[in-house]
Design a protein around this motif. Structure first.
Motif, PDB file in Angstrom:
ATOM      1  N   ARG A 142       0.812  -1.208   0.000  1.00 12.47           N
ATOM      2  CA  ARG A 142       0.000   0.000   0.000  1.00 12.47           C
ATOM      3  C   ARG A 142       0.849   1.264   0.000  1.00 12.47           C
ATOM      4  N   LEU A 145       5.385   0.491  -2.246  1.00 11.61           N
ATOM      5  CA  LEU A 145       5.341   0.310  -3.702  1.00 11.61           C
ATOM      6  C   LEU A 145       4.286   1.196  -4.353  1.00 11.61           C
ATOM      7  N   ALA A 146       3.850   2.222  -3.638  1.00 16.88           N
ATOM      8  CA  ALA A 146       2.784   3.082  -4.164  1.00 16.88           C
ATOM      9  C   ALA A 146       3.227   3.880  -5.380  1.00 16.88           C
ATOM     10  N   ARG A 149       4.634   0.068 -10.366  1.00 11.51           N
ATOM     11  CA  ARG A 149       3.552  -0.656 -11.030  1.00 11.51           C
ATOM     12  C   ARG A 149       3.766  -2.134 -10.749  1.00 11.51           C
ATOM     13  N   HIS A 214      -5.044  -1.803  -7.090  1.00 12.33           N
ATOM     14  CA  HIS A 214      -5.937  -0.658  -6.876  1.00 12.33           C
ATOM     15  C   HIS A 214      -7.312  -0.930  -7.478  1.00 12.33           C
ATOM     16  N   ARG A 253      -1.427  -8.929 -13.189  1.00  9.89           N
ATOM     17  CA  ARG A 253      -1.937  -8.020 -14.200  1.00  9.89           C
ATOM     18  C   ARG A 253      -1.930  -8.775 -15.517  1.00  9.89           C
ATOM     19  N   GLY A 333      -6.183   5.304   3.039  1.00 11.41           N
ATOM     20  CA  GLY A 333      -7.401   4.503   2.950  1.00 11.41           C
ATOM     21  C   GLY A 333      -7.360   3.589   1.739  1.00 11.41           C
ATOM     22  N   SER A 335      -7.575   2.260  -1.969  1.00 13.97           N
ATOM     23  CA  SER A 335      -7.259   2.809  -3.290  1.00 13.97           C
ATOM     24  C   SER A 335      -7.790   1.827  -4.323  1.00 13.97           C
ATOM     25  N   TYR A 337      -9.125   3.009  -7.461  1.00  7.06           N
ATOM     26  CA  TYR A 337      -9.463   3.845  -8.624  1.00  7.06           C
ATOM     27  C   TYR A 337      -9.330   3.098  -9.946  1.00  7.06           C
TER      28      TYR A 337
ATOM     29  N   GLN B  26       4.219   7.226 -14.978  1.00  7.08           N
ATOM     30  CA  GLN B  26       3.165   6.815 -14.035  1.00  7.08           C
ATOM     31  C   GLN B  26       2.298   7.989 -13.612  1.00  7.08           C
ATOM     32  N   ARG B  33      -3.373   7.978  -6.946  1.00 11.84           N
ATOM     33  CA  ARG B  33      -3.012   7.451  -5.626  1.00 11.84           C
ATOM     34  C   ARG B  33      -2.831   8.556  -4.593  1.00 11.84           C
ATOM     35  N   SER B 312      12.140   3.291  -7.409  1.00 13.65           N
ATOM     36  CA  SER B 312      10.875   2.742  -6.906  1.00 13.65           C
ATOM     37  C   SER B 312      10.677   3.110  -5.438  1.00 13.65           C
ATOM     38  N   GLY B 316       7.815   5.604  -3.841  1.00 16.52           N
ATOM     39  CA  GLY B 316       6.934   5.178  -2.748  1.00 16.52           C
ATOM     40  C   GLY B 316       6.916   6.227  -1.640  1.00 16.52           C
ATOM     41  N   VAL B 319       4.992   9.362  -2.820  1.00 19.55           N
ATOM     42  CA  VAL B 319       3.534   9.220  -2.721  1.00 19.55           C
ATOM     43  C   VAL B 319       3.085   9.395  -1.268  1.00 19.55           C
TER      44      VAL B 319
END
Lengths: 433, 433
Positions: A142, A145-146, A149, A214, A253, A333, A335, A337, B26, B33, B312, B316, B319
């Protein structure tokens, strides 16, 4: 130091009692880390007579009453199951309490309702302990790695089935014998259905996929096969390919036939090359492999169950939630989307290992190869083992849709010279025979 | 969606250019996010002519001017080194900007000053990328295990030295040869001092220990030995014991002679049993083992360096920091309340492997054993290999203080019948010979 934050604990079994212990033993450190003390306001249990070791006055059978109390700031839930827990937690969130839960089944079935309630009330809903016990996994997905991808999450997330499969691999035992041993040693519950049939792993897979992609994913979106049908012959077949069999939770994915991005989430036993890092994860341990575009491959390993490890994850969430309340803020919270389509299993591309007992007569291999070709499935390797008037054909395919592969296997089983499909199993990772 | 958050990037080398790429590729996901778009406000570089691929108008040589701009919300630093970076980041924090840094040297030397400045300004200072690249490690230590008591962190946190030691182990090559290969393949820099002499690992160890034990630890508190003295003979000795040699960063909770809780932080090559999970971590990978009272053993594994993996980790953090700004909150700051004493290396208890070339004459073993006994060091195993008029004595000790062990080795080296201490190295984990 400010006023204490007060905690309602719902449930006090193997995990809950460890939460109580750690809250007591680590009280000083927890207060220093949060900024205010953490205090137990009450513990809701079904049978108070079993909890005479808890401080007098804390124990109640009235969980709803405890949740509704005005002096409760945070609700920690370790009861499990859907109801009455969902109602209790929704009441807690609506009442402005933050919630820490270890309830994988509830989060996987109806996480959306809980997340919406938490967002509406402006409070936290944390559940690190719901997946892979003490292993920090949800927070890395969460948060850490936000900015990346994530393309794939593949994990061993159920200790009971991993113990059983590890025993079958080590001793050549059949499933029933290995399950018996697991039960005897306390690794399997009296009713092992949730573990053995993959329900537990599927709930965890849904939670992992939701965080990684997400996208809202529920347990019913997850393709699920348990390990009850894994035979000693399957294990032997895997060994012959230098593979081991693991119950894997796989979140990927994928691309649909129309090129759109989708997600595939599945739990099933699979043959995994022994060179794969997950192949070495034995007994009741858990491990999760994460692949992301920029980060590359990451692995997380540790104890996926047990009172103290699960309590460690709960306490970590509790400190985070408490820090947020002290600051008047809330954490990240839900995600969701991206709202990607969940691909049906039939469209997912996988690889199959198929071992067929066939009559040893001319033209069999040609007919078998033809059945694969008819469904557009390429064969990577074939091995034929003669045994008198019979033979075993062992085939490993290239990737194809699961529909095409299962159709092929059904056709093969109907062929007159095929006596038995001795072993049919999906193959993950790269296999070098 | 609200106004974009604007980012100043300081430095644009291997890592910085990947940050620019990911911010661009991204952009949509990052905005979803965070809740608002992330925009590059400017990129400070030393040689603008090298960065003609960057959007016009973004590049500047005036880092201080960029940091001071009123339209910058977040400063991302990938320059490295102490000055001028410290001044730049202190200016950024004082100006109310949040900071994301990959600067292990600065954080390990003077993290306290930066943390104090961040706390004073009420902004975030994040630095996940400073240790073990893409592996989520600092956030799990700071958040996930915040309710647990971490007792030990032991890691392979430098890819260059791990590559060199892996080559020496695989091929029997000497240090110089393996270093040459690492340089040729781009795993070692032209001046490999920071890696080879353990400075890089020591900075990371200081950061890890600080987080794990809620205590300020600086690089100068870390006992440090590099791998320059590791010989092919040492590697062969390790192999004979079914061990491999790794450069380990070890952070431990210890007890002082007076019984008080202390921390020991050290970086040195050590023999590690091949059965230990860290022994299998090869080439340029990183892995960190964490032991905590409730959680048990956890392992984190992945790419510890490289442009994309490090980027990466930075993204993170970016974000997380951006989400906090959108919410008007800040994340978890420094936690150093425990303020434990850092134990000097001489007081730390370790085990030694000692190989001595001795004259093969009566009484040698008795004299050697006496030298150990004199310092109160127990011997676990002795192996004697005769070679004509000479012999090699291989001893492995039980745990003793490092002072007692190193004094013993000095005494042994002075003994007339000891021709040479062929190999002296600490041993970690349990060894079964």
């Amino acid at each position: 130091m400010g006023d204490a934050l007060r905690i309602a604990l719902l449930g006090c079994g193997v995990v809950g009692s460890q939460v109580v212990r750690l809250l007591d033993e680590q009280a000083g450190d927890l207060a220093a880390r949060v900024g205010v003390p953490l205090e137990l306001a009450g513990v809701a249990v079904r049978r108070p007579a079993r909890h005479t070791d808890l401080p007098a006055g804390l124990v109640t059978t009235d969980a709803a009453g405890l949740v509704a109390r005005g002096d409760v700031d945070i609700v920690v839930e370790v009861i499990g199951g859907i109801e009455p827990v969902r109602s209790l937690l929704l009441d807690a969130l609506a009442g402005g309490k933050s919630v820490v839960s270890a309830n994988k089944a509830l989060l996987a079935e109806d996480g959306a309702t809980l997340h919406d309630a938490a967002a509406k009330a402006g409070v936290d809903l944390y559940y690190e302990a719901a997946v892979a016990g003490a292993i920090p996994l949800l927070r890395p997905l969460r948060e850490s790695l936000a900015g990346d991808r994530i393309t794939r999450v593949i994990g061993i997330v159920n200790g009971t089935t991993n113990f059983i499969l590890s025993r079958m691999d080590a001793t050549g035992a059949g499933f029933d014998e290995a399950l018996g041993e697991a039960t005897e040693l306390g690794y399997a519950e009296a009713d092992p259905t949730a573990d053995v049939d993959g329900f537990d792993a599927a709930a965890k897979a849904a939670i992992l996929a939701g965080l990684a992609f997400h996208t809202r994913v529920t347990a019913s979106d997850v393709y699920r096969e348990g390990i009850g049908a894994v035979s000693a012959a399957d294990v032997a077949s895997a060994k012959a390919m230098n593979c081991t069999i693991k119950l894997l939770a796989i979140c990927e994915r994928t691309r649909g036939a129309d090129g759109t991005e989708q997600v595939a989430v599945r739990v099933h036993p699979a043959m995994l090359p022994r060179s794969h890092p997950l192949a070495g994860v034995g007994d009741a341990f858990n491990a999760v492999f994460v692949e992301a575009d920029a980060a590359g491959s990451l692995m997380f390993y540790g104890r996926g169950a047990g009172g103290a490890p699960t309590a460690s994850a709960i306490l970590g969430d509790l400190v985070a939630v408490a820090r947020n309340r002290v600051r008047g803020s809330r954490g990240t919270g839900e995600s969701s989307y991206a709202a990607l389509r969940v691909q049906p299993m039939g469209e997912v591309t996988t690889r199959y290992h198929v071992a067929l007992d066939v009559a040893d007569q001319p033209g069999v291999l040609a007919a078998v190869a033809g059945a694969f070709a008819e469904q557009g499935v390429s064969i990577q390797t074939v091995r034929q083992e003669g045994r008198g008037d019979a033979a075993t054909l062992v085939l490993v395919t290239h990737t194809a849709t699961d529909d095409a592969l299962s159709r092929t296997v059904r056709h093969l089983a109907d062929m007159p010279f095929v006596r038995r499909a001795a072993s049919v199993m999906r193959v993950e990772g790269t296999v070098n025979e």
